[in-house]
Design a protein around this motif. Sequence first.
Motif, PDB file in Angstrom:
ATOM      1  N   LEU A 148      14.588  65.658  10.365  1.00  7.92           N
ATOM      2  CA  LEU A 148      13.409  65.554  11.223  1.00  7.92           C
ATOM      3  C   LEU A 148      13.831  65.142  12.634  1.00  7.92           C
ATOM      4  CD1 LEU A 148      10.973  63.611   8.849  1.00  7.92           C
ATOM      5  CD2 LEU A 148      11.056  66.086   9.249  1.00  7.92           C
ATOM      6  N   PRO A 149      13.023  65.478  13.644  1.00 11.70           N
ATOM      7  CA  PRO A 149      13.322  64.999  15.000  1.00 11.70           C
ATOM      8  C   PRO A 149      13.362  63.474  15.020  1.00 11.70           C
ATOM      9  CG  PRO A 149      11.613  66.694  15.040  1.00 11.70           C
ATOM     10  CD  PRO A 149      11.826  66.338  13.607  1.00 11.70           C
ATOM     11  N   PRO A 150      14.305  62.868  15.739  1.00  9.50           N
ATOM     12  CA  PRO A 150      14.437  61.411  15.722  1.00  9.50           C
ATOM     13  C   PRO A 150      13.216  60.668  16.245  1.00  9.50           C
ATOM     14  CG  PRO A 150      15.825  62.388  17.431  1.00  9.50           C
ATOM     15  CD  PRO A 150      15.331  63.512  16.579  1.00  9.50           C
ATOM     16  N   GLU A 151      12.398  61.346  17.049  1.00  8.62           N
ATOM     17  CA  GLU A 151      11.208  60.681  17.584  1.00  8.62           C
ATOM     18  C   GLU A 151      10.024  60.730  16.618  1.00  8.62           C
ATOM     19  OE1 GLU A 151      11.052  64.985  18.998  1.00  8.62           O
ATOM     20  OE2 GLU A 151      12.568  63.414  18.760  1.00  8.62           O
ATOM     21  N   ARG A 152      10.163  61.422  15.495  1.00 14.25           N
ATOM     22  CA  ARG A 152       9.070  61.518  14.535  1.00 14.25           C
ATOM     23  C   ARG A 152       8.789  60.147  13.920  1.00 14.25           C
ATOM     24  NH1 ARG A 152       7.412  65.628  10.870  1.00 14.25           N
ATOM     25  NH2 ARG A 152       8.218  67.106  12.427  1.00 14.25           N
ATOM     26  N   GLU A 153       7.528  59.757  13.885  1.00 11.31           N
ATOM     27  CA  GLU A 153       7.136  58.470  13.312  1.00 11.31           C
ATOM     28  C   GLU A 153       6.779  58.686  11.845  1.00 11.31           C
ATOM     29  OE1 GLU A 153       4.344  56.365  15.751  1.00 11.31           O
ATOM     30  OE2 GLU A 153       5.746  56.278  17.428  1.00 11.31           O
ATOM     31  N   VAL A 154       7.626  58.133  10.975  1.00 13.10           N
ATOM     32  CA  VAL A 154       7.510  58.356   9.531  1.00 13.10           C
ATOM     33  C   VAL A 154       7.545  57.030   8.799  1.00 13.10           C
ATOM     34  CG1 VAL A 154       8.476  59.568   7.530  1.00 13.10           C
ATOM     35  CG2 VAL A 154       8.783  60.530   9.828  1.00 13.10           C
ATOM     36  N   ILE A 155       6.707  56.897   7.781  1.00 18.40           N
ATOM     37  CA  ILE A 155       6.775  55.756   6.877  1.00 18.40           C
ATOM     38  C   ILE A 155       6.920  56.289   5.460  1.00 18.40           C
ATOM     39  CG2 ILE A 155       4.240  55.587   6.785  1.00 18.40           C
ATOM     40  CD1 ILE A 155       4.626  52.560   6.270  1.00 18.40           C
ATOM     41  N   VAL A 156       7.868  55.729   4.722  1.00 17.99           N
ATOM     42  CA  VAL A 156       8.082  56.072   3.315  1.00 17.99           C
ATOM     43  C   VAL A 156       7.738  54.836   2.503  1.00 17.99           C
ATOM     44  CG1 VAL A 156       9.691  56.939   1.594  1.00 17.99           C
ATOM     45  CG2 VAL A 156       9.964  57.607   3.999  1.00 17.99           C
ATOM     46  N   LEU A 157       6.757  54.953   1.633  1.00 16.62           N
ATOM     47  CA  LEU A 157       6.296  53.770   0.907  1.00 16.62           C
ATOM     48  C   LEU A 157       6.067  54.088  -0.563  1.00 16.62           C
ATOM     49  CD1 LEU A 157       2.990  54.352   0.612  1.00 16.62           C
ATOM     50  CD2 LEU A 157       3.037  53.661   2.998  1.00 16.62           C
ATOM     51  N   GLY A 158       6.120  53.047  -1.354  1.00 16.03           N
ATOM     52  CA  GLY A 158       5.848  53.227  -2.774  1.00 16.03           C
ATOM     53  C   GLY A 158       6.708  52.337  -3.647  1.00 16.03           C
ATOM     54  N   ASP A 159       6.822  52.739  -4.901  1.00 19.28           N
ATOM     55  CA  ASP A 159       7.581  52.002  -5.899  1.00 19.28           C
ATOM     56  C   ASP A 159       8.998  52.574  -5.934  1.00 19.28           C
ATOM     57  OD1 ASP A 159       8.640  50.745  -8.067  1.00 19.28           O
ATOM     58  OD2 ASP A 159       7.041  51.294  -9.473  1.00 19.28           O
ATOM     59  N   TRP A 160       9.929  51.871  -5.287  1.00 15.06           N
ATOM     60  CA  TRP A 160      11.324  52.324  -5.232  1.00 15.06           C
ATOM     61  C   TRP A 160      12.082  51.932  -6.497  1.00 15.06           C
ATOM     62  CZ3 TRP A 160      13.850  54.373  -0.607  1.00 15.06           C
ATOM     63  CH2 TRP A 160      12.956  54.604   0.461  1.00 15.06           C
ATOM     64  N   ASN A 161      11.519  51.035  -7.283  1.00 10.60           N
ATOM     65  CA  ASN A 161      12.090  50.614  -8.564  1.00 10.60           C
ATOM     66  C   ASN A 161      13.506  50.049  -8.459  1.00 10.60           C
ATOM     67  OD1 ASN A 161      10.422  50.612 -10.884  1.00 10.60           O
ATOM     68  ND2 ASN A 161      10.177  52.829 -10.700  1.00 10.60           N
ATOM     69  N   ASP A 162      13.845  49.538  -7.289  1.00  4.29           N
ATOM     70  CA  ASP A 162      15.131  48.869  -7.105  1.00  4.29           C
ATOM     71  C   ASP A 162      15.075  48.070  -5.820  1.00  4.29           C
ATOM     72  OD1 ASP A 162      17.830  48.132  -7.609  1.00  4.29           O
ATOM     73  OD2 ASP A 162      18.177  50.092  -8.531  1.00  4.29           O
ATOM     74  N   ASP A 163      16.082  47.208  -5.623  1.00  6.09           N
ATOM     75  CA  ASP A 163      16.094  46.335  -4.457  1.00  6.09           C
ATOM     76  C   ASP A 163      17.050  46.873  -3.393  1.00  6.09           C
ATOM     77  OD1 ASP A 163      15.345  44.229  -2.891  1.00  6.09           O
ATOM     78  OD2 ASP A 163      16.086  42.668  -4.240  1.00  6.09           O
ATOM     79  N   LEU A 164      17.122  46.173  -2.271  1.00  3.37           N
ATOM     80  CA  LEU A 164      17.837  46.678  -1.097  1.00  3.37           C
ATOM     81  C   LEU A 164      19.203  46.049  -0.868  1.00  3.37           C
ATOM     82  CD1 LEU A 164      14.830  46.761   1.408  1.00  3.37           C
ATOM     83  CD2 LEU A 164      15.637  48.582  -0.118  1.00  3.37           C
ATOM     84  N   ASP A 165      19.472  44.884  -1.456  1.00  4.99           N
ATOM     85  CA  ASP A 165      20.790  44.261  -1.272  1.00  4.99           C
ATOM     86  C   ASP A 165      21.700  44.529  -2.462  1.00  4.99           C
ATOM     87  OD1 ASP A 165      19.302  42.695  -2.993  1.00  4.99           O
ATOM     88  OD2 ASP A 165      19.898  40.784  -2.098  1.00  4.99           O
TER      89      ASP A 165
END
Length: 209
Positions: free
Chosen positions: A119-136
Amino acid sequence: FEALIVEASKRGNATFRGLLSGSPEVVGGSASYHPTEHKVGLVWREGVLNDVSAEIILANHDYVFGGRPPLKVEATATIDGVSVPLTIVVLHMKAFADQSSYQRRREAGIALKRWLDALPPEREVIVLGDWNDDLDASILVPYDTPFRELVDSSRYVFVTEVFTLNDLSTHVSYPTPIDHQLVTASLASRHVAGSTTVDLTCEPLGNDR
C-alpha cells in the motif's frame, strides 16, 4: 449480531451499524465464509463511518488465518468534524498454543505485512481484532512473537503494545494480551497519547449471559 447492534444502540444513546464478513455486500464474503461459519465483523456509530465498502483480502491464505481471511473495510471516517479516508482490516488469527497454530499465525502475519507493504505509505490503515498472541513473546513458550516482522517495522505501530509492556490482559479469561490494534505510521501520528486502555467490564444482554 443483529440483536447486539440493536442493544448497543439502546445503551449507547446512538445508532450503531454493523457488518459481518459473510454479508452479501462484502465482496468475496460468501466465497470465504459459509452461513454457519465463525465470522469477523465491525460495529461503528452512525455518522463516524460513511461511504462504506468491504471485501475479503488474503483469501489465498485462508488456511494460515484459521479459515478466517481478513475483512477489509474502506470508508470515510469523520471525528470532531474532520473527515479522512480510512482503511480498516478486521482479523481473527488462528488460536491455541501449539507449534502448528503458532506457525500459522506467523505465516499469516508475514502475509499481512506483505499486503500492507504494497500500500502507499501515506495510506491510513488500522488492523484490529483477535491476534491470538502477544507482541513481545508468544503464548507458546519459549517462542518469540509470531508477529516479529510487523513489530520491528518502522512503517507500523501497535498502539496496544502498552498492554504487552504492562502485562494487561485483553480477555476475560486469558492472562496475556492477545487482542491488538496495529496502525500505519501515517495514522499513528493521530494517536492520542494515553488513550489506549482496556475495559473488561460487561453486562449481559437481557436475560442472556
